[in-house]
Scaffold this motif. Structure first.
Motif, PDB file in Angstrom:
ATOM      1  N   ALA A 123       0.878  -1.224  -0.053  1.00 51.84           N
ATOM      2  CA  ALA A 123      -0.018  -0.113  -0.088  1.00 51.84           C
ATOM      3  C   ALA A 123       1.035   1.158   0.080  1.00 51.84           C
ATOM      4  O   ALA A 123       1.890   1.368   0.684  1.00 51.84           O
ATOM      5  N   GLY A 124       0.304   2.228  -0.694  1.00 57.23           N
ATOM      6  CA  GLY A 124       0.984   3.348  -0.890  1.00 57.23           C
ATOM      7  C   GLY A 124       0.141   4.733  -1.273  1.00 57.23           C
ATOM      8  O   GLY A 124      -0.866   4.294  -2.123  1.00 57.23           O
ATOM      9  N   PHE A 125      -0.038   5.741  -0.349  1.00 55.03           N
ATOM     10  CA  PHE A 125      -0.842   6.698  -0.982  1.00 55.03           C
ATOM     11  C   PHE A 125      -0.525   7.994  -1.034  1.00 55.03           C
ATOM     12  O   PHE A 125       0.700   8.365  -0.642  1.00 55.03           O
ATOM     13  N   ASP A 126      -1.168   8.782  -1.836  1.00 53.45           N
ATOM     14  CA  ASP A 126      -0.912  10.359  -2.181  1.00 53.45           C
ATOM     15  C   ASP A 126      -1.053  11.069  -0.729  1.00 53.45           C
ATOM     16  O   ASP A 126       0.175  11.974  -0.319  1.00 53.45           O
ATOM     17  N   VAL A 127      -2.091  10.806  -0.095  1.00 55.56           N
ATOM     18  CA  VAL A 127      -2.391  11.534   0.942  1.00 55.56           C
ATOM     19  C   VAL A 127      -2.926  10.759   2.194  1.00 55.56           C
ATOM     20  O   VAL A 127      -3.523   9.624   2.039  1.00 55.56           O
ATOM     21  N   ALA A 128      -2.493  10.844   3.319  1.00 53.64           N
ATOM     22  CA  ALA A 128      -2.967  10.079   4.522  1.00 53.64           C
ATOM     23  C   ALA A 128      -3.693  11.092   5.389  1.00 53.64           C
ATOM     24  O   ALA A 128      -2.828  12.085   5.976  1.00 53.64           O
ATOM     25  N   PHE A 129      -4.817  11.014   5.943  1.00 54.26           N
ATOM     26  CA  PHE A 129      -5.456  11.805   6.800  1.00 54.26           C
ATOM     27  C   PHE A 129      -5.492  10.738   8.259  1.00 54.26           C
ATOM     28  O   PHE A 129      -5.976   9.910   8.122  1.00 54.26           O
ATOM     29  N   VAL A 130      -4.946  11.582   9.231  1.00 57.08           N
ATOM     30  CA  VAL A 130      -4.954  11.081  10.586  1.00 57.08           C
ATOM     31  C   VAL A 130      -5.864  11.638  11.413  1.00 57.08           C
ATOM     32  O   VAL A 130      -5.570  12.977  11.628  1.00 57.08           O
ATOM     33  N   LEU A 131      -7.013  11.052  11.968  1.00 59.37           N
ATOM     34  CA  LEU A 131      -8.069  11.831  12.502  1.00 59.37           C
ATOM     35  C   LEU A 131      -8.100  11.392  13.948  1.00 59.37           C
ATOM     36  O   LEU A 131      -8.101  10.176  14.470  1.00 59.37           O
ATOM     37  N   ASP A 132      -8.136  12.308  14.925  1.00 52.20           N
ATOM     38  CA  ASP A 132      -8.776  12.221  16.258  1.00 52.20           C
ATOM     39  C   ASP A 132      -7.669  11.401  16.992  1.00 52.20           C
ATOM     40  O   ASP A 132      -7.933  10.739  17.931  1.00 52.20           O
ATOM     41  N   ALA A 133      -6.403  11.316  16.608  1.00 50.97           N
ATOM     42  CA  ALA A 133      -5.499  10.238  17.236  1.00 50.97           C
ATOM     43  C   ALA A 133      -4.741  10.858  18.377  1.00 50.97           C
ATOM     44  O   ALA A 133      -4.374   9.942  19.202  1.00 50.97           O
ATOM     45  N   GLY A 134      -4.541  12.164  18.461  1.00 49.68           N
ATOM     46  CA  GLY A 134      -3.605  12.763  19.522  1.00 49.68           C
ATOM     47  C   GLY A 134      -2.174  12.566  19.386  1.00 49.68           C
ATOM     48  O   GLY A 134      -1.269  13.201  19.503  1.00 49.68           O
ATOM     49  N   ASP A 135      -1.819  11.440  19.003  1.00 48.38           N
ATOM     50  CA  ASP A 135      -0.575  10.786  18.915  1.00 48.38           C
ATOM     51  C   ASP A 135      -0.318   9.958  17.618  1.00 48.38           C
ATOM     52  O   ASP A 135      -0.966   9.026  17.603  1.00 48.38           O
ATOM     53  N   LEU A 136       0.590  10.148  16.775  1.00 46.63           N
ATOM     54  CA  LEU A 136       0.645   9.351  15.587  1.00 46.63           C
ATOM     55  C   LEU A 136       0.804   7.960  15.782  1.00 46.63           C
ATOM     56  O   LEU A 136       0.228   6.961  15.161  1.00 46.63           O
ATOM     57  N   GLU A 137       1.470   7.351  17.024  1.00 51.49           N
ATOM     58  CA  GLU A 137       1.706   6.119  17.381  1.00 51.49           C
ATOM     59  C   GLU A 137       0.287   5.281  17.364  1.00 51.49           C
ATOM     60  O   GLU A 137       0.024   4.346  17.325  1.00 51.49           O
ATOM     61  N   ARG A 138      -0.949   6.250  17.886  1.00 47.45           N
ATOM     62  CA  ARG A 138      -2.058   5.292  18.323  1.00 47.45           C
ATOM     63  C   ARG A 138      -2.837   4.918  16.931  1.00 47.45           C
ATOM     64  O   ARG A 138      -3.809   4.289  17.162  1.00 47.45           O
ATOM     65  N   THR A 139      -2.311   5.100  15.697  1.00 48.88           N
ATOM     66  CA  THR A 139      -2.876   4.756  14.592  1.00 48.88           C
ATOM     67  C   THR A 139      -2.206   3.173  14.502  1.00 48.88           C
ATOM     68  O   THR A 139      -2.834   2.536  13.663  1.00 48.88           O
ATOM     69  N   THR A 140      -1.129   3.046  15.063  1.00 51.42           N
ATOM     70  CA  THR A 140      -0.340   1.640  14.848  1.00 51.42           C
ATOM     71  C   THR A 140       0.056   1.423  13.676  1.00 51.42           C
ATOM     72  O   THR A 140       0.489   0.370  13.443  1.00 51.42           O
ATOM     73  N   LEU A 141      -0.117   2.445  12.482  1.00 50.33           N
ATOM     74  CA  LEU A 141       0.517   2.191  11.338  1.00 50.33           C
ATOM     75  C   LEU A 141       1.934   3.098  11.238  1.00 50.33           C
ATOM     76  O   LEU A 141       1.997   4.176  11.716  1.00 50.33           O
ATOM     77  N   PRO A 142       2.865   2.748  10.226  1.00 57.32           N
ATOM     78  CA  PRO A 142       3.947   3.659   9.683  1.00 57.32           C
ATOM     79  C   PRO A 142       3.368   4.631   8.715  1.00 57.32           C
ATOM     80  O   PRO A 142       3.783   4.672   7.689  1.00 57.32           O
ATOM     81  N   VAL A 143       2.695   5.451   9.226  1.00 56.13           N
ATOM     82  CA  VAL A 143       1.764   6.247   8.249  1.00 56.13           C
ATOM     83  C   VAL A 143       2.703   7.162   7.423  1.00 56.13           C
ATOM     84  O   VAL A 143       2.606   7.268   6.351  1.00 56.13           O
ATOM     85  N   LYS A 144       3.753   7.850   7.982  1.00 59.60           N
ATOM     86  CA  LYS A 144       4.739   8.538   7.222  1.00 59.60           C
ATOM     87  C   LYS A 144       5.423   7.760   6.020  1.00 59.60           C
ATOM     88  O   LYS A 144       5.657   8.430   4.973  1.00 59.60           O
ATOM     89  N   ASP A 145       5.554   6.461   6.128  1.00 62.13           N
ATOM     90  CA  ASP A 145       6.128   5.778   5.204  1.00 62.13           C
ATOM     91  C   ASP A 145       4.935   5.317   4.102  1.00 62.13           C
ATOM     92  O   ASP A 145       5.508   4.940   3.159  1.00 62.13           O
TER      93      ASP A 145
END
Length: 316
Positions: free
Chosen positions: A75-97
């Protein structure tokens, strides 16, 4: 204006990831589903993700199964929206990658990651921020999107009982009702459609009630053993922290949730005078003035002692 910046990013990109925090509440699910369905309606390719399944009481939402707990291979995306997380780690995904552009939309204090970062701590819910964005996009809001956003607002304001239920909360909720949302349908599914296992679990949790000698704080405990004996899931304990908060004189309520043999997740709720966000921050967690959380290692007695000591200091 930051909303216009986000609109430009939406208009000039095609593939999107929408993700919120683990163990999602109504605002996380409502915001994720509302934004993801709207982006799809705009002709975008969208993956809505959460590491946990949509809680059973929220699966009445149209197309709730659009939220997946898996990602496409490579998976790879142009844009990632991270919502209501408070902290990026709470998504449990390497979102920046996973994306070229990371957009953070949130109402939690100190949620400063992302570029752009659309943060408004005065908003009653992240769902309201999504409503603002979609309105600015001149998106003709569909009923499924409206229901999702209404659920987010209803959930994060405690059915408009919390101090977060400001004028905007009622105005936006009214607009969504005007689009066809049935308040009874949403509230009855969210609050009056619980599994029998939840009631069995509640019957095991309430006897753990501890009220401080001062009467100013109270707590309940969920153990792994209680989960096993009741046949319940962790999601069935959502809202249990509100039972100690409902006691007269209690200013802070705590919910100790056992994650493993020596790890506890603590949820804090305040009636408004005590900043539990600062308390959670001292324990390595975070959150709002009135709602926050943290994780601590140790036995239940050790964890309780650590938390109660800090809370006594804060209350004094």
């Amino acid at each position: 204006m930051i909303i216009q910046q986000i609109i430009e990013i939406i208009n000039t990109n095609q593939t999107f990831l929408v993700v919120a925090h683990e163990n999602p509440d109504g605002d996380a699910i409502g915001s994720t589903l509302g934004l993801a369905l709207a982006l799809r309606d705009m002709g975008k390719e969208v993956v809505a993700y959460n590491v946990n399944s949509v809680p059973a009481v929220m699966r009445f939402l149209p197309e709730s199964d659009f939220i997946s707990n898996s990602l496409p291979e490579n998976a790879g995306f142009d844009v990632a929206f991270v919502l209501d997380a408070g902290d990026l780690e709470r998504t449990t995904l390497p979102v920046k990658d996973l994306c070229q552009t990371l957009i953070n939309i949130d109402h939690h204090p100190d949620s400063t990651f992302g570029d752009p970062c659309y943060l408004d701590t005065t908003a009653c819910a992240t769902a309201v921020l999504i409503y603002r964005l979609l309105s600015a996009c001149q998106y003709p809001m569909s009923l499924p999107v409206a229901k999702a956003l209404y659920l987010g607002i209803l959930s994060d304001t405690g059915s408009f009982r919390y101090s977060s239920a400001n004028q905007e909360a009622f105005l936006v909720a009214g607009e969504l009702v005007g689009l066809g949302v049935d308040p009874w349908e949403v509230s009855s599914n969210l609050y009056e459609s619980h599994a029998p296992e939840r009631m069995k679990l509640l019957g095991m949790v309430l006897p753990t009630l501890h009220i401080a000698a001062s009467g100013r704080y109270a707590s309940v405990v969920l153990t792994l053993d209680a989960l096993k004996k009741s046949g319940a899931l962790e999601e069935h304990a959502d809202g249990f922290v509100n039972y100690p908060r409902s006691i007269s004189g209690v200013e802070v309520a705590l919910f100790f949730n056992q994650i493993s043999s020596d790890l506890y997740k603590i949820s804090f709720r305040s009636r408004g005078n005590i900043d539990v966000g600062s308390l959670a921050h001292k324990l390595g967690g975070g959150g709002h003035h009135n709602a926050a959380g943290a994780k601590l290692s140790g036995s239940l007695d050790e964890v309780k002692t650590s938390v109660f000591t800090l809370l006594d200091q804060l209350l004094s």
